[in-house]
Each structure stands twice: as C-alpha cells, then as structure tokens.
Design an enzyme around this catalytic site. Structure first.
Site, PDB file in Angstrom:
ATOM      1  N   PRO A  88     -65.461 -87.915 -68.483  1.00 18.36           N
ATOM      2  CA  PRO A  88     -64.307 -88.801 -68.590  1.00 18.36           C
ATOM      3  C   PRO A  88     -63.005 -88.110 -68.203  1.00 18.36           C
ATOM      4  O   PRO A  88     -62.882 -86.889 -68.258  1.00 18.36           O
ATOM      5  CB  PRO A  88     -64.296 -89.180 -70.075  1.00 18.36           C
ATOM      6  CG  PRO A  88     -64.998 -88.053 -70.752  1.00 18.36           C
ATOM      7  CD  PRO A  88     -66.050 -87.599 -69.792  1.00 18.36           C
ATOM      8  N   VAL A  89     -62.016 -88.927 -67.830  1.00 17.32           N
ATOM      9  CA  VAL A  89     -60.738 -88.397 -67.348  1.00 17.32           C
ATOM     10  C   VAL A  89     -59.631 -88.576 -68.388  1.00 17.32           C
ATOM     11  O   VAL A  89     -58.463 -88.402 -68.071  1.00 17.32           O
ATOM     12  CB  VAL A  89     -60.330 -89.081 -66.025  1.00 17.32           C
ATOM     13  CG1 VAL A  89     -61.351 -88.781 -64.941  1.00 17.32           C
ATOM     14  CG2 VAL A  89     -60.164 -90.588 -66.214  1.00 17.32           C
ATOM     15  N   ASP A  90     -60.002 -88.896 -69.626  1.00 19.46           N
ATOM     16  CA  ASP A  90     -58.977 -89.112 -70.640  1.00 19.46           C
ATOM     17  C   ASP A  90     -58.157 -87.849 -70.911  1.00 19.46           C
ATOM     18  O   ASP A  90     -56.976 -87.924 -71.260  1.00 19.46           O
ATOM     19  CB  ASP A  90     -59.598 -89.631 -71.940  1.00 19.46           C
ATOM     20  CG  ASP A  90     -60.612 -88.667 -72.540  1.00 19.46           C
ATOM     21  OD1 ASP A  90     -61.424 -88.122 -71.770  1.00 19.46           O
ATOM     22  OD2 ASP A  90     -60.596 -88.469 -73.762  1.00 19.46           O
ATOM     23  N   LEU A  91     -58.756 -86.670 -70.739  1.00 22.72           N
ATOM     24  CA  LEU A  91     -58.020 -85.424 -70.960  1.00 22.72           C
ATOM     25  C   LEU A  91     -56.896 -85.262 -69.950  1.00 22.72           C
ATOM     26  O   LEU A  91     -55.816 -84.760 -70.276  1.00 22.72           O
ATOM     27  CB  LEU A  91     -58.971 -84.226 -70.896  1.00 22.72           C
ATOM     28  CG  LEU A  91     -60.065 -84.169 -71.963  1.00 22.72           C
ATOM     29  CD1 LEU A  91     -60.983 -82.983 -71.707  1.00 22.72           C
ATOM     30  CD2 LEU A  91     -59.457 -84.081 -73.358  1.00 22.72           C
ATOM     31  N   ARG A 123     -65.722 -86.700 -56.891  1.00 26.12           N
ATOM     32  CA  ARG A 123     -64.927 -86.744 -58.121  1.00 26.12           C
ATOM     33  C   ARG A 123     -63.679 -85.869 -58.039  1.00 26.12           C
ATOM     34  O   ARG A 123     -62.653 -86.177 -58.643  1.00 26.12           O
ATOM     35  CB  ARG A 123     -65.780 -86.312 -59.313  1.00 26.12           C
ATOM     36  CG  ARG A 123     -66.891 -87.287 -59.668  1.00 26.12           C
ATOM     37  CD  ARG A 123     -67.529 -86.885 -60.991  1.00 26.12           C
ATOM     38  NE  ARG A 123     -66.566 -86.904 -62.071  1.00 26.12           N
ATOM     39  CZ  ARG A 123     -66.315 -87.955 -62.853  1.00 26.12           C
ATOM     40  NH1 ARG A 123     -66.934 -89.091 -62.627  1.00 26.12           N
ATOM     41  NH2 ARG A 123     -65.440 -87.880 -63.833  1.00 26.12           N
ATOM     42  N   ILE A 149     -73.232 -78.723 -71.757  1.00 25.25           N
ATOM     43  CA  ILE A 149     -72.065 -79.190 -71.005  1.00 25.25           C
ATOM     44  C   ILE A 149     -72.200 -80.667 -70.611  1.00 25.25           C
ATOM     45  O   ILE A 149     -71.319 -81.474 -70.882  1.00 25.25           O
ATOM     46  CB  ILE A 149     -71.835 -78.335 -69.749  1.00 25.25           C
ATOM     47  CG1 ILE A 149     -71.797 -76.837 -70.121  1.00 25.25           C
ATOM     48  CG2 ILE A 149     -70.554 -78.764 -69.045  1.00 25.25           C
ATOM     49  CD1 ILE A 149     -70.681 -76.453 -71.054  1.00 25.25           C
ATOM     50  N   ARG A 154     -73.386 -81.253 -49.821  1.00 26.01           N
ATOM     51  CA  ARG A 154     -72.115 -81.329 -50.555  1.00 26.01           C
ATOM     52  C   ARG A 154     -71.703 -79.967 -51.081  1.00 26.01           C
ATOM     53  O   ARG A 154     -70.511 -79.733 -51.309  1.00 26.01           O
ATOM     54  CB  ARG A 154     -72.236 -82.306 -51.720  1.00 26.01           C
ATOM     55  CG  ARG A 154     -72.402 -83.769 -51.319  1.00 26.01           C
ATOM     56  CD  ARG A 154     -72.402 -84.657 -52.552  1.00 26.01           C
ATOM     57  NE  ARG A 154     -71.268 -84.325 -53.408  1.00 26.01           N
ATOM     58  CZ  ARG A 154     -71.379 -84.018 -54.706  1.00 26.01           C
ATOM     59  NH1 ARG A 154     -72.561 -83.999 -55.288  1.00 26.01           N
ATOM     60  NH2 ARG A 154     -70.301 -83.723 -55.415  1.00 26.01           N
ATOM     61  N   ASP A 163     -73.991 -75.112 -63.820  1.00 23.93           N
ATOM     62  CA  ASP A 163     -74.343 -75.328 -62.416  1.00 23.93           C
ATOM     63  C   ASP A 163     -75.508 -74.453 -61.948  1.00 23.93           C
ATOM     64  O   ASP A 163     -75.950 -74.570 -60.799  1.00 23.93           O
ATOM     65  CB  ASP A 163     -73.128 -75.087 -61.517  1.00 23.93           C
ATOM     66  CG  ASP A 163     -72.185 -76.284 -61.501  1.00 23.93           C
ATOM     67  OD1 ASP A 163     -72.566 -77.347 -62.035  1.00 23.93           O
ATOM     68  OD2 ASP A 163     -71.073 -76.160 -60.962  1.00 23.93           O
TER      69      ASP A 163
END
Length: 423
Positions: free
Chosen positions: A126-129, A96, A332, A402, A310
C-alpha cells in the site's frame, strides 16, 4: 510469448559482470524531475522497467538520451520544462516504481496527479505511508477516481516523519520531496537499503543537504534549487545474489565482477552456512562448491541488512536439493510463495505453513515445463532448471526482462546450456 529453455546438469564456471541495480536506477531516474538541468546516469541496466519509466518521464516533459556502452548504458535526463504533472494509469500500472514521481512533482511543481499502482502479484504494497508522510509536509491529498491528487500551493514544509514500518518506496519518495521543502525534514525509521544510499548520494551531488546516509534517520535541509550532476548506479546486489546462488546450486565456480560484497553480505553468510565457498575482495565475489551436497539452512527475510526478500525464491530453489529440512520464513510480502507449486513440478518437496515454507531436500530435480509468476520467481525456476536432469521450459519470461539483463547470455558464457525461443 518467449520461452527460456535449459538443459540442466552443467556446472557454471567463469565470470559474470553484474549490471547496475534496477532498484537504484528507477528512483534515480525520477530524481531528474527535481531539477531543470541534466542528470547523467552511467552504469544503467538495460531492462524493460527502465524503458517503461523512461516513457513516463517523457510523457511528463523530460528529454532522455541514451549512450550505449559495452556492458551498460549512460542515460541523460533533462526535465527543463515539466509539461504535465499527471502520471497516467496506463503507465503506472505497468511498473510500481513510477508512483515515486509523486514526491519530485509535488516538491518542484507543487502539484501532482498520479495513478494508484493497483495490486501486485506478491502483495498489496500500500501507498498510505507515502501519502501520510507528504501530508505531514503540508501537502493536501485526495483520492479521485483511482488517482492521488496532491497539491502544496506554498510548497512543502519540513517535518518529522516517523514511519511505523520500514518502507523503501516511502523513503525514496519522501527523501526526494524533502530536498526542495522549506526547512528541515527528519525521516525516522527510514529504509537503509544500499539503493537508498545511492539515491541520497546522487541528490547530494545535485546540491541537496542530507545527513545520516546509511542509517535509519535521514535529515534533509531543504534547498531552493537543485542542479544537474553525473552519477554511476551501484551494482545490483539482487542480481549478484541470484548468480551466487546459481553457482552454489550447480556446484560451479563463478566470479561476480563489479559488485560490493557488503551490499549482500546476509546472502553470502547464508551460502557459507549451507556449505558453499565464498571469497570476497574489493569489487568482486567468488562462489564455488566442490560437488558435495549442500546442507539445509533456515532463513528469515528481513529489511536490510537482513536476508532480502528478493532472494527468497532463489534460495528456496537452492534448498530443494540440500541435505535435510530447511525452513524459509517470509516476513516482508504476504503472498510471495507462488513459486512453490512450480518448484514442485521439478520434484521438489515443499509444504507451506502460513508465512513459512518447509523444504525437504531431495537427491535430484527433473526438468519440467513451468510458468513464472513474478520477477524473482522466474530466477528461481532458472536456478532449479540449471541443476535439474533433462530439459526445462520456462513460460512467461517477460517477468525476467523487467529485472535481469541478458540472463541467458551471462549464464551461457559460464557454460550453462540455456537459450531463448521467440514467440
């Protein structure tokens, strides 16, 4: 597919060098697109996400070279000629963070075509921000066949951008974009994570004008051009927190080397509340427990400086054998409890109630075959396996690679009986 095997019941004792932070290394790599001069990054972690993002940067035209070191690599990236402004789905779908190239490409090349990253196992994110922020800076953006197609023919313009929610990814993207925008950009309600500050300091070393680093309001005065720099990646506070929890879980004594205690103070405070010993000094943290049972402790995940999401899965593993009931609230990500059913295979007593998990401590865990659902869940299963009686086999460990460098070797050096079996 590789598996990790653990024979539990051993106390951890020794020292663990903490690797460079993945969540700083990735945006720092994308920052190399902002200049045609070399960006030299030391203390780089050896992770599959780093390699994948390197492939994307090479696809865009950057040249990468890696100098191996004893505990970390030094990576030099030079994007002298950007040959493509398209970040393809084949790569973006794997990681991402690769979506963050949108900001630097738009700022430097005035155009970008970046694949939407798609869904995520722990929430939509989402990536709208990102898009709304760049539009405020003058970008024209369309969604075409799964791609964000952006252009700013006259370059980006400074703007006041207030995010309705705190977003690390949006802050990274807009911060980098603003460095080459015309005029001043003000990012209000910006993320305050240490990794944001690390990227900002690197950008300043490259010639950017940024004030308010470490606060929720960042002011960036755009410059015409950035130059190369040398920067050392900060230590990974999530890796450090994970090993701290592992030491508390096993009743051991572990010194975490090369880490700033202030970057994960919320996690250390919770460990103290649970009964673990914590000593801090500049550049190191010692975690210890004398064998007494830990006390159940409630946590609520929050943006920095709160308890990090996390570390939620890892802390839940710790609470499975604590004395009493603990309530863990996830604020979150809406789908970050998938490790619960796997922890239950160890004999853990956990029930879910919306965004809360109620953990009733049991006297002991028993080893079991389990399957990792995501990166942090993988670490939680390892922590449970370290304390469980008998053998634990963890499947789908590619998630671990990762974000955790040589986790078997680091734990093994402290006395854990842990090994990887190749597929």
């Amino acid at each position: 597919m590789d598996t990790i095997h653990i024979r539990g019941g051993r106390r951890l004792k020794g020292a663990i060098p903490v690797s460079g932070a993945k969540n700083a290394a990735l945006p720092l790599m994308t920052a190399a697109l902002l200049t045609d001069e070399p960006l030299r990054l030391s203390n780089m972690p050896r992770l599959t996400d780093v390699k994948t993002l390197g492939k994307l940067l090479a696809h865009l035209g950057a040249e990468l070279s890696v100098e191996p070191g004893e505990h970390a690599d030094t990576t030099t990236i030079r994007a002298a000629d950007i040959k493509s402004t398209t970040a393809p789905y084949e790569i973006v779908s794997q990681i991402r963070a690769s979506f963050w190239v949108l900001g630097p490409l738009l700022a430097r090349c005035h155009q970008a075509r970046v694949s939407l990253p798609g869904g995520c196992a722990i929430g939509a994110r989402p990536v709208d921000l990102y898009i709304k922020g760049l539009q405020k800076m003058g970008a024209e953006i369309d969604l075409v066949e799964g791609y964000v197609v952006a252009s700013a023919p006259g370059g980006l313009k400074g703007a006041i951008v207030r995010s309705p929610v705190v977003s690390v990814g949006a802050t990274h993207t807009l911060l980098m974009a603003a460095t080459l925008a015309e005029g001043e950009t003000v990012l209000e309600n910006a993320a305050r994570e240490p990794e944001i500050g690390d990227v900002a300091r690197c950008l300043v070393a490259m010639g950017a004008k940024i004030s308010g680093i470490g606060t929720s309001t960042l002011r960036i005065e755009g410059v015409e051009k950035l130059h190369g720099a040398t920067h050392s990646v900060i230590a990974d506070r999530i890796e450090a927190g994970t090993y701290a929890i592992a030491a508390a879980m096993t009743g051991g004594e572990v010194t975490l080397e090369g880490v700033d205690p202030e970057t994960f103070d919320a996690a250390l405070s919770v460990l103290r509340a649970a009964g673990a010993g914590v000593d801090t000094e500049q550049g190191a943290v010692r975690i210890f427990r004398n064998g007494e049972r830990l006390q159940a402790t409630d946590v609520v995940t929050q943006v920095f400086p709160g308890f990090p999401t996390d570390l939620q899965a890892q802390f839940m593993a710790l609470m499975t054998t604590a004395d009493g009931e603990s309530e863990i609230t996830e604020t979150i990500f809406e789908n970050r409890f998938m490790h619960v059913q796997e922890l239950a295979r160890f004999g853990a007593d956990i029930s879910l109630h919306g965004d809360k998990a109620l953990v009733r401590g049991v006297p002991k865990l028993k080893g079991a075959p389990v399957m990792a659902s995501d990166l942090r869940a993988s670490a939680a299963l390892i922590i449970a396996g370290l304390a469980a009686e008998g053998e634990t086999v963890i499947n789908r460990v590619y998630h671990l690679d990762r974000g955790f460098e040589r986790i078997e070797a680091k734990l093994g050096a402290c006395g854990a009986e842990i090994w990887r079996e190749k597929a």
